[in-house]
Design an enzyme around this catalytic site. Structure first.
Site, mmCIF file in Angstrom:
data_model
loop_
_atom_site.group_PDB
_atom_site.id
_atom_site.type_symbol
_atom_site.label_atom_id
_atom_site.label_comp_id
_atom_site.label_asym_id
_atom_site.label_seq_id
_atom_site.Cartn_x
_atom_site.Cartn_y
_atom_site.Cartn_z
ATOM 1 N N CYS A 1 73.741 -0.991 -39.473
ATOM 2 C CA CYS A 1 74.190 -2.024 -38.670
ATOM 3 C C CYS A 1 75.961 -1.487 -38.426
ATOM 4 O O CYS A 1 76.223 -1.448 -37.343
ATOM 5 C CB CYS A 1 74.345 -3.297 -39.263
ATOM 6 N N HIS B 1 75.735 1.651 -36.168
ATOM 7 C CA HIS B 1 75.492 1.279 -34.892
ATOM 8 C C HIS B 1 76.597 0.567 -34.086
ATOM 9 O O HIS B 1 76.975 0.901 -32.954
ATOM 10 C CB HIS B 1 74.292 0.256 -34.950
ATOM 11 N N GLU B 2 77.125 -0.377 -34.927
ATOM 12 C CA GLU B 2 78.283 -1.033 -34.184
ATOM 13 C C GLU B 2 79.849 -0.335 -34.125
ATOM 14 O O GLU B 2 80.281 -0.409 -33.216
ATOM 15 C CB GLU B 2 78.569 -2.423 -35.033
ATOM 16 N N ILE B 3 80.043 0.727 -35.119
ATOM 17 C CA ILE B 3 80.947 1.604 -34.960
ATOM 18 C C ILE B 3 80.846 2.447 -34.148
ATOM 19 O O ILE B 3 81.711 2.976 -33.079
ATOM 20 C CB ILE B 3 81.420 2.266 -36.444
#
Length: 167
Positions: free
Chosen positions: A130, A133-135
């Protein structure tokens, strides 16, 4: 607070790198609350400020309803393992489609909390996936760019079909 509209793929704003947060205060706290509410309504387990059209480096993650939400301001991956792991990923900006993505199995992330304090943590498993993915999203790299061209083309076609069916 407020459930905000989510920027949908292929909106070009999803490809723009987000700016670092420099002001820690009430506006940031309100943004974090809006992100948490929007993520819960989506539903999702991770969301960034760019997902709601705000080009700032803010991530909210809640892996399950039983866990507290986590807030990462200005996160940066400082270490990544050479061993890889595969996980199913999707996006609140591209609802209804998922695909398997391969990423480093463990990462260390440096970030700030909502008050500006600096932290560093190492994660494996779903939290590592996660965070990466978000970075990526904060860096203007949409998750589908991690797929082979064939998988990406098929996924985009499936998503387009879903959107047409929903309209």
């Amino acid at each position: 607070m407020t459930v905000r509209d989510i920027v949908r793929f292929p909106d070009p704003r999803l490809k723009v790198p987000a700016a670092a947060v420099t002001a820690f205060g009430d506006d940031l706290a309100a943004l974090v609350e809006d992100l948490a509410d929007t993520m819960a309504a989506a539903p999702g387990i991770g969301i960034t400020a760019p997902h709601i059209g705000v080009p700032q480096r803010v991530v909210v993650i809640r892996l399950s309803p039983a866990e507290p939400r986590r807030v990462f301001i200005n996160p940066v991956i400082t270490e990544a393992s050479v061993d890889l792991a595969r996980a199913t990923e999707g996006s609140v900006s591209m609802p209804g489609v998922v695909e398997t993505v391969e990423r480093p199995a463990r990462v260390t992330v440096r970030y700030q909390d909502a008050a500006g304090g600096v932290h560093s943590e190492s994660h494996a498993g779903l939290m590592a996936v996660c965070l990466q993915h978000e970075i990526d999203q904060l860096d203007g790299r949409f998750w589908t760019e991690r797929l082979s061209r064939l998988k990406r083309d098929r996924l985009v076609a499936r998503y387009a079909k879903l959107r047409r069916a929903g309209s």
